[in-house]
Motif scaffolding. Structure first.
Motif, PDB file in Angstrom:
ATOM      1  N   HIS A  50    -110.667   0.995  -0.166  1.00  0.00           N
ATOM      2  CA  HIS A  50    -111.503   0.260  -1.105  1.00  0.00           C
ATOM      3  C   HIS A  50    -111.830   1.209  -2.248  1.00  0.00           C
ATOM      4  O   HIS A  50    -112.441   2.251  -2.033  1.00  0.00           O
ATOM      5  N   ARG A  51    -111.430   0.852  -3.451  1.00  0.00           N
ATOM      6  CA  ARG A  51    -111.622   1.728  -4.609  1.00  0.00           C
ATOM      7  C   ARG A  51    -112.620   1.096  -5.566  1.00  0.00           C
ATOM      8  O   ARG A  51    -112.627  -0.117  -5.768  1.00  0.00           O
ATOM      9  N   TYR A  52    -113.440   1.963  -6.155  1.00  0.00           N
ATOM     10  CA  TYR A  52    -114.447   1.535  -7.126  1.00  0.00           C
ATOM     11  C   TYR A  52    -114.465   2.536  -8.267  1.00  0.00           C
ATOM     12  O   TYR A  52    -114.329   3.739  -8.040  1.00  0.00           O
ATOM     13  N   LYS A  53    -114.657   2.041  -9.463  1.00  0.00           N
ATOM     14  CA  LYS A  53    -114.856   2.913 -10.618  1.00  0.00           C
ATOM     15  C   LYS A  53    -116.371   3.036 -10.793  1.00  0.00           C
ATOM     16  O   LYS A  53    -117.062   2.048 -11.013  1.00  0.00           O
ATOM     17  N   VAL A  54    -116.864   4.262 -10.661  1.00  0.00           N
ATOM     18  CA  VAL A  54    -118.303   4.521 -10.755  1.00  0.00           C
ATOM     19  C   VAL A  54    -118.561   5.278 -12.043  1.00  0.00           C
ATOM     20  O   VAL A  54    -117.920   6.295 -12.317  1.00  0.00           O
ATOM     21  N   THR A  55    -119.488   4.776 -12.839  1.00  0.00           N
ATOM     22  CA  THR A  55    -119.862   5.428 -14.084  1.00  0.00           C
ATOM     23  C   THR A  55    -121.268   5.991 -13.936  1.00  0.00           C
ATOM     24  O   THR A  55    -122.179   5.273 -13.501  1.00  0.00           O
ATOM     25  N   VAL A  56    -121.423   7.276 -14.235  1.00  0.00           N
ATOM     26  CA  VAL A  56    -122.734   7.911 -14.171  1.00  0.00           C
ATOM     27  C   VAL A  56    -123.021   8.579 -15.512  1.00  0.00           C
ATOM     28  O   VAL A  56    -122.106   8.983 -16.224  1.00  0.00           O
ATOM     29  N   VAL A  57    -124.308   8.679 -15.844  1.00  0.00           N
ATOM     30  CA  VAL A  57    -124.737   9.293 -17.094  1.00  0.00           C
ATOM     31  C   VAL A  57    -125.737  10.388 -16.754  1.00  0.00           C
ATOM     32  O   VAL A  57    -126.704  10.154 -16.033  1.00  0.00           O
ATOM     33  N   GLY A  58    -125.469  11.590 -17.256  1.00  0.00           N
ATOM     34  CA  GLY A  58    -126.375  12.700 -17.011  1.00  0.00           C
ATOM     35  C   GLY A  58    -125.741  14.012 -17.418  1.00  0.00           C
ATOM     36  O   GLY A  58    -124.684  14.037 -18.054  1.00  0.00           O
ATOM     37  N   THR A  59    -126.357  15.085 -17.020  1.00  0.00           N
ATOM     38  CA  THR A  59    -125.886  16.416 -17.381  1.00  0.00           C
ATOM     39  C   THR A  59    -124.772  16.876 -16.447  1.00  0.00           C
ATOM     40  O   THR A  59    -124.574  16.328 -15.362  1.00  0.00           O
TER      41      THR A  59
END
Length: 78
Positions: A50-59
């Motif tokens: 099961h694949r997911y594209k995860v987007t995170v914002v931070g340093t």
């Protein structure tokens, strides 16, 4: 070996819980979760992926902490 893998790899009904663990790992690291987008399931002989594209914002440092958090999860997350 297969018995050990069955303990590490989440079953299909456990995937939402694993995604919640990944989300918690992002928050613990101080990242903002920008989105989680499912990709097509890749069927396998023993296990489906099961694949997911995860987007995170931070340093950068928060990102490395997030990756360390995900690496320490009890289930296999790559």
């Amino acid at each position: 070996t297969l018995a050990v893998l069955r303990q590490l790899v989440p079953s299909e009904h456990e995937v939402p819980a694993v995604l919640e663990e990944v989300s918690t790992a992002a928050r613990r690291a101080g990242l903002e979760l920008g989105g989680v987008q499912p990709e097509p399931v890749m069927p396998g002989d023993q296990f489906d992926t099961h694949r997911y594209k995860v987007t995170v914002v931070g340093t950068y440092h928060a990102l490395t902490a997030f990756l360390a958090n995900v690496g320490s999860l009890p289930r296999v997350v790559a």
